[in-house]
Design an enzyme around this catalytic site. Sequence first.
Site, PDB file in Angstrom:
ATOM      1  N   HIS A 200      42.228  46.088  39.559  1.00  0.00           N
ATOM      2  CA  HIS A 200      43.383  45.541  40.531  1.00  0.00           C
ATOM      3  C   HIS A 200      45.076  46.762  39.728  1.00  0.00           C
ATOM      4  O   HIS A 200      45.912  46.285  40.044  1.00  0.00           O
ATOM      5  CB  HIS A 200      43.786  44.499  39.850  1.00  0.00           C
ATOM      6  CG  HIS A 200      43.785  43.707  37.885  1.00  0.00           C
ATOM      7  ND1 HIS A 200      43.335  43.812  37.874  1.00  0.00           N
ATOM      8  CD2 HIS A 200      44.939  43.443  37.593  1.00  0.00           C
ATOM      9  CE1 HIS A 200      43.113  43.397  36.358  1.00  0.00           C
ATOM     10  NE2 HIS A 200      44.416  43.744  36.551  1.00  0.00           N
TER      11      HIS A 200
HETATM   12  C1  UD1 Z   1      48.560  40.232  35.488  1.00  0.00           C
HETATM   13  C2  UD1 Z   1      49.038  40.755  35.246  1.00  0.00           C
HETATM   14  C3  UD1 Z   1      48.364  41.953  34.793  1.00  0.00           C
HETATM   15  C4  UD1 Z   1      46.591  41.057  34.518  1.00  0.00           C
HETATM   16  C5  UD1 Z   1      46.891  40.506  35.961  1.00  0.00           C
HETATM   17  C6  UD1 Z   1      44.719  40.159  35.982  1.00  0.00           C
HETATM   18  C7  UD1 Z   1      51.790  41.402  34.404  1.00  0.00           C
HETATM   19  C8  UD1 Z   1      52.435  42.552  34.999  1.00  0.00           C
HETATM   20  N1  UD1 Z   1      49.997  41.904  35.497  1.00  0.00           N
HETATM   21  O1  UD1 Z   1      49.081  41.289  37.156  1.00  0.00           O
HETATM   22  O2  UD1 Z   1      48.139  42.262  32.941  1.00  0.00           O
HETATM   23  O3  UD1 Z   1      45.449  41.823  34.050  1.00  0.00           O
HETATM   24  O4  UD1 Z   1      47.416  39.137  36.470  1.00  0.00           O
HETATM   25  O5  UD1 Z   1      45.106  38.880  37.119  1.00  0.00           O
HETATM   26  O6  UD1 Z   1      51.950  40.255  33.835  1.00  0.00           O
HETATM   27  N2  UD1 Z   1      49.497  37.251  43.765  1.00  0.00           N
HETATM   28  C9  UD1 Z   1      48.323  36.407  45.161  1.00  0.00           C
HETATM   29  N3  UD1 Z   1      47.973  35.038  44.428  1.00  0.00           N
HETATM   30  C10 UD1 Z   1      48.153  34.549  42.808  1.00  0.00           C
HETATM   31  C11 UD1 Z   1      49.437  35.945  42.054  1.00  0.00           C
HETATM   32  C12 UD1 Z   1      49.312  36.652  42.601  1.00  0.00           C
HETATM   33  O7  UD1 Z   1      48.218  36.241  45.801  1.00  0.00           O
HETATM   34  O8  UD1 Z   1      47.938  33.269  42.352  1.00  0.00           O
HETATM   35  C13 UD1 Z   1      48.842  38.023  44.067  1.00  0.00           C
HETATM   36  C14 UD1 Z   1      50.757  38.727  44.507  1.00  0.00           C
HETATM   37  O9  UD1 Z   1      50.843  39.220  46.071  1.00  0.00           O
HETATM   38  C15 UD1 Z   1      51.489  38.966  43.179  1.00  0.00           C
HETATM   39  C16 UD1 Z   1      50.339  40.565  43.335  1.00  0.00           C
HETATM   40  O10 UD1 Z   1      49.587  39.479  43.761  1.00  0.00           O
HETATM   41  O11 UD1 Z   1      52.793  39.793  44.127  1.00  0.00           O
HETATM   42  C17 UD1 Z   1      49.825  40.413  42.233  1.00  0.00           C
HETATM   43  O12 UD1 Z   1      50.017  39.206  40.819  1.00  0.00           O
HETATM   44  P1  UD1 Z   1      51.312  39.640  39.803  1.00  0.00           P
HETATM   45  O13 UD1 Z   1      51.198  37.529  39.034  1.00  0.00           O
HETATM   46  O14 UD1 Z   1      52.308  39.886  39.700  1.00  0.00           O
HETATM   47  O15 UD1 Z   1      50.446  40.539  38.638  1.00  0.00           O
HETATM   48  P2  UD1 Z   1      48.847  40.181  38.543  1.00  0.00           P
HETATM   49  O16 UD1 Z   1      48.473  42.022  39.783  1.00  0.00           O
HETATM   50  O17 UD1 Z   1      47.870  39.761  39.585  1.00  0.00           O
END
Ligand code: UD1
Length: 354
Positions: A200
């Site tokens: 991820h």
């Molecule tokens: C975040 C953390 C990362 C951690 C990871 C675990 C930061 C900078 N990154 O990354 O350190 O390893 O969580 O999962 O804080 N999305 C969904 N549903 C959700 C959450 C996210 O669909 O419940 C999708 C959205 O398109 C979003 C993308 O995932 O834009 C990324 O989510 P985000 O929370 O920004 O970062 P992670 O990649 O999850």
Amino acid sequence: MVLIDLISGARPNYTKIAPLYHVLRNESWCRMRLIHTGQHYDADLSDSVWQDLELPPPDHCLGVGSGPHAEQTGKVMMAYEQICLVERPDLCIVPGDVNSTLACALAAKKLQIKVAHLEAGLRNFDLLMPEEINRVLTDRISDLLWTPSSDADENLKHEGITPEKIRFVGNIVIDSLEKMRPKLTGPGPWKKPYVVFTLHRPSNVDDEKTLRNILETLEKIAKNVGVLFPMHPRTKNAVKKLGWPKHEISGLEISTPMGYLSFLKAVWHSEFVITDSGGIQEEASYLGIPCLTLRENTERPITLELGTNRLVTPGTLLEVISSLPKRRKSVAIPFWDGKTAFRVASHLREVFSY
Ligand code: UD1
């Protein structure tokens, strides 16, 4: 009565706050507020892990959701500041290195509320990674720094953090894992040999060429051994753009993100793990399962030295797999013993003179 805020909001941090919550709720000198920022909100990604850890519903849900870094960080800061202004906590505990960690630390510190960082001092010295920025800045403004390993203590001292603020408490993720351990036995998800694959990190999934390369390698691996691939939403969006998989790939099972217990069970019964997650490097090391980390560096070097972890690239992955030892070795890393939450609680009693 001391009021303590426990911050969470993204999946990897639930396993860090849960043990502390379960220990501190038995202490008569403090009360807690569980604050969920809403950085993760999908049922698969968030709720099932929360429930497996027997956490009660949060006292406050900030509901910030996804967004670019500044927007997500800013929204958490604004929402958490409001909560602190209504009732001021004596301590804000922020775990890990996600955007919610830095955001709440900043909001609290600017209100002159004491901040404690749980899992302080980890470094990979790669400021291209958003988590490294979050780690460095959170540590810089924290009043109490709880470290998981001795390398973390060294990093903080090199950065000029006063030694009195630093306390080596151990790895709290292992507390959660130890609680689940009796439930790991029993049949695994598959009868045949398989590996667990997770991906991820933006560095692996946001660049099309890199992602394509990794997926092609994965298809080759699936020809020899089953692959279980619980897919993170960020990765799901990225592979969709590539139109992958073009057809069903025999040996590969893609699923939604798994609950905590079912994921640990899957790791426990696997031959080895391929991942780019931070926490899985620790969990696999502790369980003695070989872990191949698809990253150029790790902020958890102790898993390379004492654990089962090895850094790999899509180019070296197949070769490394062909020479992997089958043996599972169990490792003893200092203070990765399931008692970290008790050490944190004992430090807090000292700090607040109870
Ligand atoms: C975040 C953390 C990362 C951690 C990871 C675990 C930061 C900078 N990154 O990354 O350190 O390893 O969580 O999962 O804080 N999305 C969904 N549903 C959700 C959450 C996210 O669909 O419940 C999708 C959205 O398109 C979003 C993308 O995932 O834009 C990324 O989510 P985000 O929370 O920004 O970062 P992670 O990649 O999850």
